[in-house]
Motif scaffolding. Structure first.
Motif, PDB file in Angstrom:
ATOM      1  N   ARG A  86       0.842  -1.200   0.000  1.00  0.00           N
ATOM      2  CA  ARG A  86       0.000   0.000   0.000  1.00  0.00           C
ATOM      3  C   ARG A  86       0.878   1.251   0.000  1.00  0.00           C
ATOM      4  O   ARG A  86       1.786   1.394   0.819  1.00  0.00           O
TER       5      ARG A  86
ATOM      6  N   GLU B  70      -1.232   6.451  -2.556  1.00  0.00           N
ATOM      7  CA  GLU B  70      -2.155   6.592  -3.676  1.00  0.00           C
ATOM      8  C   GLU B  70      -2.642   5.285  -4.282  1.00  0.00           C
ATOM      9  O   GLU B  70      -3.709   5.245  -4.907  1.00  0.00           O
ATOM     10  N   HIS B  71      -1.866   4.201  -4.146  1.00  0.00           N
ATOM     11  CA  HIS B  71      -2.176   2.981  -4.885  1.00  0.00           C
ATOM     12  C   HIS B  71      -2.063   1.722  -4.024  1.00  0.00           C
ATOM     13  O   HIS B  71      -1.406   1.724  -2.980  1.00  0.00           O
ATOM     14  N   GLU B  72      -2.718   0.646  -4.521  1.00  0.00           N
ATOM     15  CA  GLU B  72      -2.654  -0.668  -3.892  1.00  0.00           C
ATOM     16  C   GLU B  72      -2.074  -1.671  -4.894  1.00  0.00           C
ATOM     17  O   GLU B  72      -2.477  -1.700  -6.057  1.00  0.00           O
ATOM     18  N   TYR B  73      -1.141  -2.480  -4.423  1.00  0.00           N
ATOM     19  CA  TYR B  73      -0.510  -3.510  -5.249  1.00  0.00           C
ATOM     20  C   TYR B  73      -0.743  -4.855  -4.570  1.00  0.00           C
ATOM     21  O   TYR B  73      -0.380  -5.043  -3.407  1.00  0.00           O
TER      22      TYR B  73
ATOM     23  N   ILE C 181      -3.073  -4.023  -9.693  1.00  0.00           N
ATOM     24  CA  ILE C 181      -2.868  -2.658  -9.219  1.00  0.00           C
ATOM     25  C   ILE C 181      -4.220  -1.965  -9.151  1.00  0.00           C
ATOM     26  O   ILE C 181      -4.941  -1.900 -10.149  1.00  0.00           O
ATOM     27  N   ASP C 182      -4.572  -1.478  -7.964  1.00  0.00           N
ATOM     28  CA  ASP C 182      -5.851  -0.792  -7.758  1.00  0.00           C
ATOM     29  C   ASP C 182      -7.023  -1.631  -8.262  1.00  0.00           C
ATOM     30  O   ASP C 182      -7.900  -1.150  -9.006  1.00  0.00           O
TER      31      ASP C 182
ATOM     32  N   GLN D  34       3.831   8.638 -14.764  1.00  0.00           N
ATOM     33  CA  GLN D  34       3.073   8.004 -13.691  1.00  0.00           C
ATOM     34  C   GLN D  34       2.899   6.507 -13.954  1.00  0.00           C
ATOM     35  O   GLN D  34       3.005   5.692 -13.033  1.00  0.00           O
ATOM     36  N   GLU D  35       2.627   6.149 -15.213  1.00  0.00           N
ATOM     37  CA  GLU D  35       2.468   4.735 -15.545  1.00  0.00           C
ATOM     38  C   GLU D  35       3.778   3.977 -15.329  1.00  0.00           C
ATOM     39  O   GLU D  35       3.775   2.859 -14.792  1.00  0.00           O
TER      40      GLU D  35
ATOM     41  N   MET E 291       4.306   3.322 -11.620  1.00  0.00           N
ATOM     42  CA  MET E 291       3.497   2.235 -11.086  1.00  0.00           C
ATOM     43  C   MET E 291       4.047   0.871 -11.491  1.00  0.00           C
ATOM     44  O   MET E 291       4.093  -0.057 -10.673  1.00  0.00           O
TER      45      MET E 291
ATOM     46  N   SER F 275       5.592  -1.998  -9.167  1.00  0.00           N
ATOM     47  CA  SER F 275       4.927  -3.298  -9.183  1.00  0.00           C
ATOM     48  C   SER F 275       5.916  -4.459  -9.191  1.00  0.00           C
ATOM     49  O   SER F 275       5.669  -5.505  -8.577  1.00  0.00           O
TER      50      SER F 275
END
Length: 223
Positions: free
Chosen positions: A111, A114-117, A130-131, A202-203, A206, A210
């Protein structure tokens, strides 16, 4: 036969309570994975407000140092903790669980602010979400994340060097991950990334996280 032997031994030495504990740690199905993931998410909720938002600057400050970390190895391995920046700011929280069985499965939840993995670690590959969106499958053998839709490479970790692992997203190298964990006497300045590209999107960020977070936690828990 081996499974029956284990059951008989557990009933003999520890009774039904111990037997239930072990049975819940054997390789799970999708329903059980979803239930365990919800539990991990709820557990990490207590830490999410502490996490510092991640941008390129924070990635450069990302440290291998952890706080609130604990690792338990009883029957199998579980652990959780929070990675910090070199200034001791909490940046990524994680929870990990490994299941028993010949083809051992595992579950990792990470966590950020901004995001969840989420990672379902299976013998034939790691499902990366992801999310709440399935991104692809990570091949543990070659360090490549393949797209769930196109089956093409999304990201790759180059493991040839023993200490530094370049991370490629798409067609370009976006960062170099430090593979070695800090020794007990090292100071808190040990960084997770030796290099991070200045124009990181941003991509790319992430996808970089990941694959990198999975490798970092595996090192931490000794898997």
């Amino acid at each position: 036969m081996a499974f029956l032997t284990i059951l008989l031994l557990l009933i003999t030495v520890g009774g039904l309570g111990l037997l239930f504990t072990v049975l819940t740690k054997f390789s799970p199905g999708e329903k059980r994975i979803r239930e365990e993931l919800k539990r991990m998410q709820s557990d990490m909720d207590q830490w999410v407000d502490e996490l510092v938002p991640i941008d390129r600057k924070e990635l450069e400050l990302f440290s291998l140092t952890q706080i609130k970390n604990s690792i338990t190895k009883r029957f199998t391995t579980s652990g959780k903790g929070i990675y910090t920046t070199i200034f001791e700011e909490p940046i990524v929280a994680y929870s990990y669980k490994k299941y028993l069985g010949k083809n051992a499965h595992g579950l990792l939840y990470c966590r950020t602010a901004e995001h969840e993995y989420a990672y379902w670690i299976r013998p034939k590959g790691v499902q990366v979400v992801i999310d709440n969106k399935l991104v692809g499958t990570y091949n543990k053998e070659n360090g490549v994340l393949y797209s769930a839709e196109s089956k093409k490479m999304l990201a790759r970790i180059n493991r040839e060097d023993k200490k530094i692992a370049p991370v490629v997203v798409g067609e370009r190298e976006v960062a170099s991950m430090v593979k070695a964990l800090p020794a007990a006497k090292d100071d808190i300045s040990t960084r997770a990334f030796q290099f991070v590209r200045e124009d990181l999107t941003q991509e790319e960020e992430m996808l970089l996280l990941s694959v990198s977070l999975l490798e970092m936690v595996k090192e931490t828990v000794g898997e």
